[in-house]
Design an enzyme around this catalytic site. Structure first.
Site, PDB file in Angstrom:
ATOM      1  N   THR A  17       0.830  -1.206   0.000  1.00  0.00           N
ATOM      2  CA  THR A  17       0.000   0.000   0.000  1.00  0.00           C
ATOM      3  C   THR A  17       0.863   1.253   0.000  1.00  0.00           C
ATOM      4  O   THR A  17       0.631   2.192  -0.768  1.00  0.00           O
ATOM      5  CB  THR A  17      -0.963   0.004   1.199  1.00  0.00           C
ATOM      6  OG1 THR A  17      -1.893  -1.082   1.050  1.00  0.00           O
ATOM      7  CG2 THR A  17      -1.733   1.310   1.279  1.00  0.00           C
ATOM      8  N   GLY A  28       5.627  -8.280   2.034  1.00  0.00           N
ATOM      9  CA  GLY A  28       6.204  -9.450   2.690  1.00  0.00           C
ATOM     10  C   GLY A  28       5.187 -10.420   3.248  1.00  0.00           C
ATOM     11  O   GLY A  28       5.377 -11.639   3.181  1.00  0.00           O
ATOM     12  N   HIS A  29       4.088  -9.907   3.797  1.00  0.00           N
ATOM     13  CA  HIS A  29       3.174 -10.811   4.492  1.00  0.00           C
ATOM     14  C   HIS A  29       2.326 -11.649   3.539  1.00  0.00           C
ATOM     15  O   HIS A  29       1.546 -12.494   3.989  1.00  0.00           O
ATOM     16  CB  HIS A  29       2.283 -10.037   5.475  1.00  0.00           C
ATOM     17  CG  HIS A  29       1.152  -9.289   4.856  1.00  0.00           C
ATOM     18  ND1 HIS A  29      -0.153  -9.727   4.924  1.00  0.00           N
ATOM     19  CD2 HIS A  29       1.113  -8.128   4.173  1.00  0.00           C
ATOM     20  CE1 HIS A  29      -0.940  -8.865   4.316  1.00  0.00           C
ATOM     21  NE2 HIS A  29      -0.205  -7.882   3.840  1.00  0.00           N
ATOM     22  N   THR A  34      14.578   5.440  10.060  1.00  0.00           N
ATOM     23  CA  THR A  34      15.400   4.297  10.456  1.00  0.00           C
ATOM     24  C   THR A  34      14.802   3.006   9.895  1.00  0.00           C
ATOM     25  O   THR A  34      13.597   2.765  10.021  1.00  0.00           O
ATOM     26  CB  THR A  34      15.486   4.207  11.982  1.00  0.00           C
ATOM     27  OG1 THR A  34      16.029   5.427  12.490  1.00  0.00           O
ATOM     28  CG2 THR A  34      16.382   3.052  12.409  1.00  0.00           C
ATOM     29  N   CYS A  76      -8.752  -6.200   2.802  1.00  0.00           N
ATOM     30  CA  CYS A  76      -8.682  -4.758   3.061  1.00  0.00           C
ATOM     31  C   CYS A  76     -10.054  -4.090   3.044  1.00  0.00           C
ATOM     32  O   CYS A  76     -10.202  -2.967   3.501  1.00  0.00           O
ATOM     33  CB  CYS A  76      -7.768  -4.089   2.040  1.00  0.00           C
ATOM     34  SG  CYS A  76      -6.062  -4.652   2.136  1.00  0.00           S
TER      35      CYS A  76
END
Length: 387
Positions: free
Chosen positions: A83, A211-212, A248, A333
């Site tokens: 997203t 990734g998920h 970071t 979603c």
């Protein structure tokens, strides 16, 4: 085989067939990330030895992601998921290529991340063409060709649809797009890690992944941006990720994503062969039920998805009754919104048929025993609901 060691059904009494919504973390991926949650905690941007070592692990992960899609590691930007990657890409192209034009083309069956971003750009004066799809879920290339204009700056098409598994003709779409000098973007969230992708060979300029959806944690993804494409900074504050996304780095999840990509590159083919066999077994049994049919193209779809309409069934009620079965009636979603799937509606299904449809999406940890159990439970519930 590794998958035999990991069984959700035995661990949690869940029959999980909702892998397109999210996947469990592969235990090998978890093992790879854990040290970076404990002893290897340094900031990769720090110049001391500790930080430099962590930075090397980030570089390795970037290479692993790049290798999976045939890219160069310098073209990979880590994000929080697809997203965010989609937002960075579409809004970035809109801003930086405004001198060429303000016209963008996408498809009516795209994920809401694309559709809502385009709707936002419409409020800023951009013109968006939403291509229709045919009954099988595929776009008509002639329609695309007619929609392309000299002021078109971007064509964004989902590689694999998250609800139906339909695979769009990416090479042909990119070729037409490049003929008029526009950029081509593919939301490949449901494709990466499942099928082979070569961004150069396929003519993809921008690609998004999460990734998920491929056995890594939630909250990590990547954006591929081909060398030479200019995008403005999405967040400011340090110039991280080629100046696009300051902040970071989420090192544990980045390492996990890299490991997931490495595993996918090695095991993709054998996973595909096993999963398609399970999907076909499930589908063959369910289609024996009267008045059922598959939504979307059967020939042009990914191997792990079957979206089936059970005429007269209320999918929401069915999902609620099957307490230990995880399936879906649309995108995760938008599942909180009680309305027909916009994907199925765009394919011409009536509201009744859309509300009667279930998406089964399988993954590498599913077993034959689970498939048999789901079929039995579903048939029992249908008989009860129709009695």
């Amino acid at each position: 085989m590794f998958w035999k060691k990991f069984n959700l059904n035995k661990q949690y009494n869940i029959l999980y067939l909702d892998y397109n919504a999210t996947t469990p973390i592969d235990p090998r991926v978890l093992d790879a990330m854990l040290p970076f949650l404990k002893e290897n905690f340094a900031n990769p941007s720090s110049t001391h030895y500790f930080g430099s070592n962590i930075n090397e692990s980030v570089k390795t992960a970037r290479i692993q992601v790049a290798n999976l899609i045939g890219a160069d590691e310098t073209e990979i930007i880590f994000t929080s998921g697809s997203t965010e990657a989609i937002n960075i890409a579409i809004k970035g192209v809109a801003e930086n290529y405004i001198n060429k034009g303000k016209h963008i083309i996408t498809v009516s069956t795209e994920h809401k991340a694309v559709l809502d971003t385009c709707k936002y750009l419409e409020t800023k004066g951009y013109e968006i063409t939403y291509l229709p799809v045919q009954k099988n879920g595929l776009i008509n290339l002639n329609e695309l060709n007619k929609s392309l204009r000299s002021d078109t700056i971007l064509v964004s098409v989902m590689y694999v649809n998250n609800e139906t598994g339909v695979i769009q003709p990416i090479k042909e779409i990119s070729a037409l797009t490049h003929e008029i000098g526009a950029l081509f973007m593919a939301d490949a969230t449901q494709a990466v890690g499942k099928i082979e992708i070569d961004v150069d060979d396929f003519g993809i300029d921008i690609l998004c992944l999460s990734g998920h959806k491929m056995y890594a944690p939630k909250g990590i993804g990547a954006l591929y941006v081909k060398k030479g494409i200019r995008l403005p900074a999405y967040t400011h504050g340090g110039g991280h990720e080629n100046g696009l996304r300051s902040g970071t780095l989420n090192v544990p999840s980045i390492v996990a994503l890299g490991k997931a990509c490495e595993i996918a590159e090695q095991e993709m083919q054998q996973d595909a062969e096993r999963i398609v066999s399970l999907r076909n077994e499930l589908e063959n049994e369910l289609l024996k039920i009267p008045e059922t049919f598959v939504n979307g193209s059967i020939e042009n779809r990914i191997y792990n998805v079957s979206n089936i309409c059970f005429k007269g069934c209320d999918a929401n009620v069915m999902i609620g009754r099957m307490k230990n079965v995880a399936v879906s009636n649309g995108s995760a979603c938008t599942s909180a919104v009680i309305e027909p799937s916009h994907v199925l509606a765009a394919m011409g299904l009536s509201d009744d048929y859309a509300f009667a449809s279930l998406r089964f999406s399988l993954g590498k940890f599913n077993t034959k025993e689970e498939i048999k159990s789901v079929v039995e439970i579903l048939k029992t519930e249908l008989e009860f609901m129709n009695s």
